[in-house]
Design an enzyme around this catalytic site. Structure first.
Site, mmCIF file in Angstrom:
data_model
loop_
_atom_site.group_PDB
_atom_site.id
_atom_site.type_symbol
_atom_site.label_atom_id
_atom_site.label_comp_id
_atom_site.label_asym_id
_atom_site.label_seq_id
_atom_site.Cartn_x
_atom_site.Cartn_y
_atom_site.Cartn_z
ATOM 1 N N ASP A 71 1.458 1.000 -0.625
ATOM 2 C CA ASP A 71 0.873 -0.168 0.003
ATOM 3 C C ASP A 71 -0.239 -0.678 -0.928
ATOM 4 O O ASP A 71 -0.603 -0.016 -1.902
ATOM 5 C CB ASP A 71 0.338 0.189 1.409
HETATM 6 C C1 GLC Z 1 -0.836 -4.931 3.270
HETATM 7 C C2 GLC Z 1 -0.044 -4.257 4.368
HETATM 8 C C3 GLC Z 1 1.426 -4.157 4.074
HETATM 9 C C4 GLC Z 1 1.861 -5.357 3.270
HETATM 10 C C5 GLC Z 1 1.183 -5.260 1.917
HETATM 11 C C6 GLC Z 1 1.536 -6.431 1.004
HETATM 12 O O1 GLC Z 1 -2.045 -4.259 3.062
HETATM 13 O O2 GLC Z 1 -0.486 -2.981 4.803
HETATM 14 O O3 GLC Z 1 2.102 -4.053 5.335
HETATM 15 O O4 GLC Z 1 3.269 -5.356 3.128
HETATM 16 O O5 GLC Z 1 -0.216 -5.163 2.031
HETATM 17 O O6 GLC Z 1 1.012 -7.609 1.524
#
Ligand code: GLC
Length: 724
Positions: free
Chosen positions: A267
Site C-alpha cells: 500500500d
Molecule cells: C491508499 C489506500 C489503498 C489505495 C492506495 C492507492 O492509501 O490504503 O486502498 O489503493 O493508497 O491509492
C-alpha cells in the site's frame, strides 16, 4: 509475447532496470514533467534519479486516454528495452459513473448487479487508459468507527467472499489479453485491515491465526480463487509483524499455501512504514524485509530503488528474489497484452462514447435503489405523487452523494435529492429549505423559512447524514452519532406534527440515538452514487419497493462496538434480551442486541415464512439434505425478499458462532403470492478452522435457520454423520 519471451526479456535487463521495475510512482512523476525537470518535490524527497523513472514499472493514478497514451509514448521512447508501464488506479465503485459505495452495494445482496457495476467501471476505466484497479477491498469489518467500512462488503466472511468473486469477475472478465474493456483486479488489504483496534485507521491488529483464517482470510482467498491478478498489502501489523514485511502471512500462507504467484503491491508508503512500525531501523532494512516477504511493487517510496542493489552487492539479498518479483510484473504486463498493445484499451473516441453513458447511469440508479435499506416505516412510505413534500436537511440539495473513493466522479453532475424529488412529482410539489447544516444548527432565519414552508406540506423528508470526508481512509470517528445539530433538527421538526421521513447519507452504521424514535420512516441510502436523487425518489414514491438488507450491524450505541451477528454465546449468555440478571454477559445500560441486525431490511410489503422442512435429518460426507421453506407476500405491494440461510454448529472443538450465513436466495413475489425456497446443505458447509488450524467438520448436531434477517426465521435440527 509468451512466458518464454518474458523470461528472455528478464535476462536482458540490468540490475538497475530490474530494481526500477519494482517501483510505482504517482502520475505526476510522468507526463514528461519529471523529464522536463518540473518535478522537484517528491523525486528529491524520494532521492530517486530520473533513470529510475525511465525504468520504473508502473504508475499510480494516471487516467484519461490522451494523457495515459502520452505518458506511455514518452516512456517507451526512453526505456531501453521498451517495457511498457502498468497503469493502476483506485476504481472502487465506479470510474466516472459512480455506483453506491461497496457497503451499499453489498446491502443489495445482488451479486449480478455488483458484477455488472464492476464491469461498467472496468469499461470506463479501460478506455480511459487504466490497466489495473485497486479493488475489490474485502476487509471484513465489525467496527463502524473505522472510516473504511464504506469500502467493504460487511461483517460476514461468506457474503464478503461472494461479493469478492462477483467484483473480480466484473473487473477482469475471462480474457484480459483479448478483452480490452476489462482491467486486472487487486484484492486488498491483505490482511485483516478491518480489524484495526478501536476502529482507528492504521492501528494495530492482533488476533489468533485461527480467527484470522476463520473470519478474515476467506474473502481474499475467494478473490484469488476467482482469478484476481494482484494483492495489496495492508498497513497494519498481523500477529506483531507489519503485513508488508510479514513472511508468515505473505510467503507461507499467500504464496506457498494458497499458491498465489501473482503480483503483490505494497500500500502507499507501507514499505517505508516498517520503520515507524519499529521492525526496520532504516529504508535499507525495510526494503529487505518487504522483498523477502514477497512484495513485488513498492508504492510511492524508494526503499527498493535506493537499497536493493547494495543489499545484493553485500550478499544480503539473493538476486533471485528480485528476479522473481520482476518476472511476476512482466508476466502481468504480458497477460494484459501490453507488449503487443502498450496503450491497451486507451481510446479517446471510445472514452467520449462510453464514459458516463446513459446505460451505465441507469445501472447505477438500479443498483442504488436496491442498495438502500428501509429501517423503519410507520405508515409514511411510499409517498403519493399528489402529496406536497417539504424537503429539508444538509443533503436536500447536496451533490456529496458519491461517497469516498469516487475519484473521477463529478459531484456537480450527481443527481441531488432536490432534483430527484422534483423530477418525480414536479417542482411545485416540492419545497426545499435546507435548515441545519452537517454540524451547523438551524438558524432562527432558516427555521422561520421552514415554519412557512411546512404549512403547505403533507410530509417532511429530512435528508441527513455525514459529509463523505467523515468516513473513508483516515476517516475514523469515535462518536458515530449523527452530528448533534441534525439530531436536534429532527426533534424540532416533530413539533409540526407532520410525518417525517428521514433519508440517511453516510459511510458507516451510525448510532441513531435521537433519530429512530423521532423519524416516522427511516431509509438508509449510504452514498448512492451518481444517480442518488432519482434512485431515492424511486423508492420514496414506491416505483421501486425497498429490498436492501444490512450487511453490517447498526450498534445500539458506540459502546456496544464491536457488535456482529455471528458472535459466540459465552458461558453466561442472557436467558433472553429482556431478562435482566446481574451475573450474565450483558451491559447495565444498554441491550446486547444491535439496533438493527445483520440481514435486516424492511419492504413496503411483508413476507411470511412457514413450513420449514428438511428432506432428511442426517447429512453425511457425501450425502446432502434439502431445507425448504415457504415464503408468502402478505402485503399489497409486489416486492423482492432475500431469504437467508444460517447454520449453527451446536458443539465444536472450538466455540462456534450463534449462527453463520451459509446461503441466500432472492425471490420476487406479487401480493399474495407464495413460493417454496430450497437450500442444499452438505458437509462442506459445516467445516471450520480447528485449534490445530485444520479446516474440517465434526459429526454432531446442527440447527438450520432460514429467515428474513439474522434474528427472525424458522429453525430445524439435523445431524452430521461422517462416513469418511
Ligand atoms: C491508499 C489506500 C489503498 C489505495 C492506495 C492507492 O492509501 O490504503 O486502498 O489503493 O493508497 O491509492
Amino acid at each position: 509475447m509468451n512466458q518464454t519471451d518474458v523470461k528472455q526479456l528478464l535476462e536482458q535487463m540490468t540490475q538497475d532496470e530490474k530494481i526500477a521495475q519494482l517501483m510505482q510512482l504517482a502520475g505526476f512523476f510522468y507526463e514528461g514533467a519529471a523529464q522536463r525537470g518540473e518535478i522537484t518535490g517528491p523525486m528529491e524527497d524520494l532521492g530517486i534519479e530520473e533513470e529510475t523513472i525511465i525504468n520504473s514499472g508502473s504508475v499510480l493514478g494516471a487516467s484519461g486516454a490522451g494523457e495515459v497514451r502520452s505518458i506511455q509514448e514518452a516512456h517507451l521512447k526512453k526505456n531501453r528495452l521498451g517495457i511498457p508501464l502498468l497503469m493502476m488506479a483506485d476504481i472502487i465503485h465506479g470510474y466516472k459513473t459512480i455506483f453506491p459505495v461497496p457497503l451499499g452495494i453489498s446491502c443489495s445482496w445482488n451479486l449480478d448487479l455488483a458484477e455488472k457495476s464492476a464491469e461498467a467501471a472496468a469499461k470506463e476505466a479501460a478506455v480511459s487508459g487504466v490497466h489495473v484497479t485497486f479493488a475489490p477491498m474485502t476487509d471484513l469489518v465489525r467496527d463502524p468507527r473505522w472510516g473504511r467500512v464504506m469500502e467493504s462488503t460487511g461483517e460476514d466472511p461468506f457474503l464478503n467472499s461472494e461479493f469478492a468473486k462477483a467484483f473480480v469477475r466484473g473487473f477482469q472478465g475471462d480474457n484480459l489479453k483479448e478483452d480490452l474493456h476489462r482491467v486486472a483486479a487487486c484484492v486488498k488489504h491483505f490482511a485483516a485491515y478491518g480489524a484495526s483496534e478501536g476502529g482507528r485507521d492504521y492501528n494495530s491488529v492482533d488476533m489468533s491465526e485461527r480467527q484470522l483464517r476463520e473470519m478474515y482470510l476467506p474473502a481474499y482467498k475467494a478473490a484469488l480463487d476467482e482469478g484476481c491478478e494482484m494483492v495489496m498489502t495492508a498497513f497494519n501489523i498481523v500477529d506483531g509483524i507489519p503485513a508488508t514485511g510479514n513472511k508468515r502471512l505473505m510467503r507461507d500462507i499467500l504464496r506457498d499455501e494458497w499458491g498465489f504467484d501473482g503480483v503483490m503491491i505494497s500500500d502507499w508508503g507501507a514499505v517505508k512504514e516498517l520503520i515507524p512500525h519499529g521492525t526496520a531501523s532504516n529504508e535499507k532494512e525495510a526494503g529487505k524485509l518487504a522483498i523477502e516477504a514477497g512484495v513485488d511493487i513498492e508504492m510511492m517510496t524508494a526503499c527498493y530503488a535506493n537499497n536493493l542493489k547494495e543489499l545484493m552487492e553485500e550478499g544480503q539479498l539473493e538476486e533471485s528474489l528480485v528476479d522473481e518479483a520482476v518476472l511476476r510484473i512482466l508476466t502481468l504486463k504480458d497477460k494484459l497484452g501490453l507488449f503487443e498493445k502498450p496503450h491497451r484499451g486507451a481510446d479517446v473516441k471510445l472514452e467520449e462514447e462510453l464514459v458516463f453513458s446513459k446505460e451505465h447511469r441507469q445501472l447505477s440508479r438500479d443498483l442504488a435503489a436496491k442498495s438502500c435499506v428501509l429501517l423503519k416505516n410507520e405508515g409514511v412510505l411510499p409517498l403519493g405523487k399528489e402529496q406536497k413534500v417539504l424537503l429539508v436537511g444538509p443533503f436536500a440539495s447536496s451533490g456529496d452523494v458519491l461517497g469516498p473513493w469516487s475519484w473521477k466522479g463529478p459531484r456537480d453532475e450527481a443527481v441531488t435529492m432536490e432534483e430527484g424529488m422534483k423530477r418525480k412529482i414536479g417542482a411545485n410539489n416540492v419545497s426545499v429549505a435546507a435548515g441545519c447544516g452537517i454540524e451547523e444548527a438551524v438558524t432562527e432565519e432558516q427555521w422561520k423559512e421552514i415554519e412557512l414552508a411546512v404549512k403547505g406540506a403533507d410530509v417532511i423528508v429530512a435528508a441527513l447524514g455525514e459529509r463523505s470526508e467523515m468516513s473513508g481512509e483516515g476517516g475514523s470517528r469515535a462518536d458515530i452519532m449523527l452530528p448533534l445539530a441534525q439530531v436536534e433538527f429532527v426533534r424540532k421538526l416533530k413539533r409540526f406534527n407532520k410525518p417525517v421521513a428521514v433519508v440517511l447519507f453516510n459511510g458507516r452504521p451510525l448510532d441513531l440515538h435521537g433519530v429512530t424514535d423521532q423519524a416516522d420512516a427511516l431509509l438508509e441510502a449510504w452514498y448512492p452514487g451518481t444517480e442518488a436523487g432519482d434512485a431515492v425518489a424511486d423508492l420514496l414514491f414506491g416505483e421501486v419497493n425497498p429490498s436492501g438488507k444490512l450487511t453490517m450491524s447498526f450498534p445500539y450505541a458506540v459502546g456496544q462496538v464491536p457488535v456482529y451477528y455471528n458472535r459466540f454465546n459465552t458461558g453466561r449468555p442472557q436467558k433472553a434480551p429482556h431478562i435482566r440478571e446481574r451475573y450474565v454477559s450483558q451491559y447495565l445500560d444498554i441491550p446486547n442486541e444491535p439496533l438493527f441486525p445483520f440481514g435486516f431490511g424492511l419492504s413496503y410489503t411483508s413476507f411470511f415464512y412457514s413450513n420449514l422442512s428438511l428432506s432428511g435429518n442426517v447429512v453425511r460426507s457425501d450425502e446432502s439434505i434439502r431445507a425448504t421453506v415457504t415464503v408468502t407476500n402478505q402485503g399489497e405491494y409486489a416486492g423482492e425478499e432475500t431469504v437467508q440461510l444460517y447454520i449453527k454448529d451446536e458443539v465444536g472443538e472450538v466455540v462456534r458462532p450463534l449462527k453463520e450465513l451459509k446461503g441466500f436466495k432472492k425471490v420476487f413475489l406479487k401480493s399474495g403470492e407464495s413460493q417454496e425456497i430450497t437450500f442444499k446443505i452438505n458437509e462442506t458447509m459445516l467445516r471450520y478452522t480447528h485449534s490445530d488450524l485444520g479446516y474440517r467438520s465434526d459429526a454432531g448436531s446442527f440447527t438450520v435457520f432460514i429467515g428474513t434477517d439474522s434474528e427472525n426465521g424458522k429453525t430445524a435440527a439435523f445431524e452430521l454423520e461422517l462416513t469418511k
